[in-house]
Motif scaffolding. Structure first.
Motif, PDB file in Angstrom:
ATOM      1  N   THR A 571       0.833  -1.211   0.000  1.00  0.00           N
ATOM      2  CA  THR A 571       0.000   0.000   0.000  1.00  0.00           C
ATOM      3  C   THR A 571       0.863   1.255   0.000  1.00  0.00           C
ATOM      4  OG1 THR A 571      -0.144   0.001   2.429  1.00  0.00           O
ATOM      5  CG2 THR A 571      -1.863  -1.173   1.218  1.00  0.00           C
ATOM      6  N   ARG A 572       1.968   1.240   0.716  1.00  0.00           N
ATOM      7  CA  ARG A 572       2.826   2.441   0.754  1.00  0.00           C
ATOM      8  C   ARG A 572       3.436   2.728  -0.617  1.00  0.00           C
ATOM      9  NH1 ARG A 572       7.044   4.073   5.521  1.00  0.00           N
ATOM     10  NH2 ARG A 572       7.584   6.134   4.694  1.00  0.00           N
ATOM     11  N   ALA A 573       3.849   1.658  -1.311  1.00  0.00           N
ATOM     12  CA  ALA A 573       4.442   1.854  -2.628  1.00  0.00           C
ATOM     13  C   ALA A 573       3.427   2.460  -3.593  1.00  0.00           C
ATOM     14  CB  ALA A 573       4.954   0.520  -3.169  1.00  0.00           C
ATOM     15  N   ILE A 574       2.191   1.971  -3.547  1.00  0.00           N
ATOM     16  CA  ILE A 574       1.160   2.494  -4.464  1.00  0.00           C
ATOM     17  C   ILE A 574       0.833   3.953  -4.130  1.00  0.00           C
ATOM     18  CG2 ILE A 574      -1.233   2.233  -5.222  1.00  0.00           C
ATOM     19  CD1 ILE A 574      -0.949  -0.764  -4.725  1.00  0.00           C
ATOM     20  N   VAL A 575       0.601   4.244  -2.841  1.00  0.00           N
ATOM     21  CA  VAL A 575       0.242   5.599  -2.430  1.00  0.00           C
ATOM     22  C   VAL A 575       1.371   6.580  -2.741  1.00  0.00           C
ATOM     23  CG1 VAL A 575      -0.260   7.077  -0.442  1.00  0.00           C
ATOM     24  CG2 VAL A 575      -1.398   4.867  -0.676  1.00  0.00           C
ATOM     25  N   GLU A 576       2.616   6.199  -2.471  1.00  0.00           N
ATOM     26  CA  GLU A 576       3.731   7.098  -2.728  1.00  0.00           C
ATOM     27  C   GLU A 576       3.895   7.368  -4.215  1.00  0.00           C
ATOM     28  OE1 GLU A 576       7.137   5.450  -0.809  1.00  0.00           O
ATOM     29  OE2 GLU A 576       6.666   6.375   1.134  1.00  0.00           O
ATOM     30  N   TRP A 577       3.549   6.406  -5.058  1.00  0.00           N
ATOM     31  CA  TRP A 577       3.636   6.648  -6.498  1.00  0.00           C
ATOM     32  C   TRP A 577       2.642   7.735  -6.916  1.00  0.00           C
ATOM     33  CZ3 TRP A 577       0.561   6.574 -10.794  1.00  0.00           C
ATOM     34  CH2 TRP A 577       1.216   6.605 -12.041  1.00  0.00           C
ATOM     35  N   PHE A 578       1.403   7.639  -6.397  1.00  0.00           N
ATOM     36  CA  PHE A 578       0.402   8.644  -6.734  1.00  0.00           C
ATOM     37  C   PHE A 578       0.778  10.013  -6.148  1.00  0.00           C
ATOM     38  CE2 PHE A 578      -2.169   4.996  -7.835  1.00  0.00           C
ATOM     39  CZ  PHE A 578      -2.940   5.468  -8.892  1.00  0.00           C
ATOM     40  N   VAL A 579       1.345   9.999  -4.940  1.00  0.00           N
ATOM     41  CA  VAL A 579       1.785  11.264  -4.342  1.00  0.00           C
ATOM     42  C   VAL A 579       2.887  11.888  -5.199  1.00  0.00           C
ATOM     43  CG1 VAL A 579       2.995  12.291  -2.383  1.00  0.00           C
ATOM     44  CG2 VAL A 579       1.141  10.673  -1.990  1.00  0.00           C
ATOM     45  N   GLY A 580       3.847  11.083  -5.628  1.00  0.00           N
ATOM     46  CA  GLY A 580       4.947  11.583  -6.435  1.00  0.00           C
ATOM     47  C   GLY A 580       4.495  12.140  -7.771  1.00  0.00           C
ATOM     48  N   HIS A 581       3.380  11.619  -8.297  1.00  0.00           N
ATOM     49  CA  HIS A 581       2.860  12.113  -9.571  1.00  0.00           C
ATOM     50  C   HIS A 581       1.789  13.193  -9.390  1.00  0.00           C
ATOM     51  CE1 HIS A 581       4.898   8.546 -11.130  1.00  0.00           C
ATOM     52  NE2 HIS A 581       4.748   9.068 -12.354  1.00  0.00           N
TER      53      HIS A 581
END
Length: 590
Positions: A571-581
């Motif tokens: 979940t952290r990897a997915i959320v951080e990807w959206f945050v980064g974009h």
């Protein structure tokens, strides 16, 4: 954006694809009709050749089968031991020149009586005190002695009798191809046997209750017919034994090996030369953690049988250079001693296979003629001492299994009908699917984007748990399903904690990126502590529980480890990807 995310994404995708790959055989297995799932070879015919061979098995409570509780007549074993002790004592006294004593063992009471002239009885008593530490004099007169076994020896003999019966039963069940049978000691004199998917109780009782047959057969290491076989099937390979034979010459002998014992047994059937037969041995490499099956070419006629064995025990060689090395000491009665001396004299430097219920247990080399009714079987080669000790204990059990083992009787019999399994599976599947759907729906509606992310992690968590269980060849039972559902609940709980923490951080005015970073960092130890506490409980249950309870604990442990991975990493990897974009914006609304 931190490019390490791509490595995380690749790892998550690899785990997902690996889990789906591992579940292909289980999907094939469950698509088979229930009456064909446990038939030999049916699953392999339908399994895709590129898929792994292991799959989830169904326990007795899900697919039906046979439940037996077998009682071992340990008291009779003690009495029969006393009778054999009488024969042994009589032969020993005669060898030492103490003549005139009559030794009898009472099969009804287990008492050994020595009668004769007072001088002879006195010498016999001294001999007994020196060489028979497991016996004591219960009554003595001028011309007679009454002997009984000591309490410690009786206790050890009873435990050994049950262990022998367990080993013999397990050897037979392994030949039937029953998936994940349960064979375990129950109390002091009973054995629990559960055979999932086996539907013939009368045949099961007949095969499990018969006396174990132990044979000694000479191995033919000169025949080369195996080398003439062309186009061996996939999974069966030709290999060679090498050992020092007569005169120090190197002896080489071909054999076949395979990881599938049933396939190997079927392949060599009818291929032995006249007067010979192939024996199959299950080899467990404890260091390499590998199990395979191999062949021996044996004389069809047994050199002798185990009915002449009076005792088999683990002893230790204290001679210089041996370092207290364990070996197996076997004792024969008077007739067996003569037969064994003739057999070993005629076959020096050849291998002698020890065969129990048509399966080869070991094949030691005969180093020289063995007179006197006592032989030593040395094992292990260059293996570690603890591994040789375990092999010696196993072999001693096998040898004693053929030496008039304690009779076994059926104490309890219960058949689980074939209609019960599918009904339980149907209800359990419906309940699990309905509960999972409601949880997924709630998370998506209440937490919106973050809830969808949690749903993705939850589905992956379930796939990973089932995949690991399939790779471990685990058995799925009703308690196991309960453990599976419990771990999904804990995974949801972890995601709720994360989402609520992120919301709190955003209420304090933090940016989305800072809220996500702080939320995961602060919740990590809370999730970790909760999961570790549950893991400790799971390992304790796994270590001390039995049967279905162990199935629950196994599923719980696997599920908790998977939950930590999906809740914290995925979940952290997915959320951080959206945050980064910059795609989250108001996803974590307050």
């Amino acid at each position: 954006m931190d490019r390490s995310w791509y490595w995380k994404a690749g790892f998550i995708v690899a785990v997902t694809l690996g889990a789906l790959y591992a579940l292909v055989p289980s999907w094939t297995y469950f698509k088979l009709p229930p009456d064909q799932r446990n038939e030999s070879g049916v699953f392999d015919q339908h399994r895709p050749k590129w898929a792994p061979a292991r799959h989830l098995n169904l326990g007795l409570d899900l697919q039906g089968g046979i439940h037996l509780v077998m009682g071992v007549e340990v008291d009779r074993a003690v009495r029969e031991k006393a009778v054999r002790r009488a024969e042994e004592l009589a032969a020993d006294l005669e060898r030492r020149g103490i003549k005139g004593a009559e030794v009898k063992g009472d099969p009804d009471t287990g008492i050994v009586t020595v009668t004769g002239p007072a001088e002879v009885v006195s010498k016999a008593r001294a001999q007994i005190a020196d060489d028979y530490p497991d016996m004591y004099v219960r009554r003595a007169g001028g011309s007679s002695l009454e002997l009984s076994m000591k309490d410690d020896a009786v206790k050890q003999l009873k435990e050994s009798a049950v262990d022998q019966a367990v080993k013999a039963i397990r050897n037979r069940v392994d030949k039937w191809g029953v998936s994940e049978p349960t064979i375990a000691k129950r109390g002091d004199s009973s054995i629990l046997v559960q055979l999932p998917g086996y539907s013939n109780p009368e045949k099961a009782k007949e095969l499990l209750g018969k006396t174990a047959q132990l044979e000694f057969k000479i191995v033919d290491d000169e025949d080369r017919s195996l080398t003439q076989i062309k186009d061996l099937p996939p999974g069966i390979a030709l290999d060679w034994d090498r050992y020092e034979g007569a005169g120090g010459a190197l002896v080489t002998s071909p054999y076949l090996r395979s990881k599938d014992g049933l396939e190997l047994r079927q392949f060599v059937q009818g291929k032995a030369p006249p007067g010979k037969e192939f024996g199959i041995q299950k080899v467990e490499e404890r260091v390499a953690r590998e199990t395979y099956y191999r062949t021996y070419l044996l004389d069809k006629k047994a050199g002798m049988t185990g009915e002449y064995i009076t005792d088999a025990r683990v002893a230790f060689d204290n001679s210089p250079g041996e370092g207290n090395r364990p070996y197996v000491q076997v004792t024969f009665n008077r007739t067996g001693a003569d037969l064994f001396e003739k057999l070993t004299t005629a076959n020096v430097k050849k291998r002698m296979a020890i065969v129990l219920d048509d399966s080869v247990d070991s094949a030691p080399i005969i180093q020289g003629p063995i007179p006197g009714g006592v032989c030593s079987i040395h094992l292990g080669g260059l293996k570690p001492i603890n591994e040789i000790l375990q092999e010696a204990k196993d072999l001693a059990l096998v040898l004693k299994s053929g030496a008039l083992p304690a009779p076994v009787r059926i104490l309890e019999e219960r058949s689980v009908g074939a209609s019960l399994g599918p009904e339980l599976i149907r209800r359990g599947t419906k309940a699990a699917v309905a509960g999972l759907f409601l949880v997924l729906l709630f998370m998506a509606l209440y937490y919106r984007f973050s809830g969808v992310v949690a749903d993705v992690a939850l589905v992956l968590n379930g796939l990973v748990v089932l995949a690991v269980m399939a790779l471990l060849d685990s058995t799925l039972t009703l308690p196991g399903i309960a453990g599976f559902v419990l771990t999904l609940g804990m995974a949801v709980d972890a995601n709720v904690l994360i989402n609520e923490r992120i919301r709190e951080e955003m209420k304090q005015g933090r940016s989305i990126a800072a809220a996500v970073q702080t939320g995961y960092d602060k919740v990590f130890w809370t999730i970790f502590d909760g999961h570790v506490t549950a893991l400790v409980a799971g390992f304790v249950i796994r270590a001390y529980g039995a049967g279905p309870v162990r199935g629950f604990a196994t599923t719980l442990i696997i599920g908790l480890l998977a939950s930590m991975f999906t809740s914290i990493v995925v979940t952290r990897a997915i959320v951080e990807w959206f945050v980064g974009h910059g795609k989250l914006h108001k996803a974590f609304s307050v």
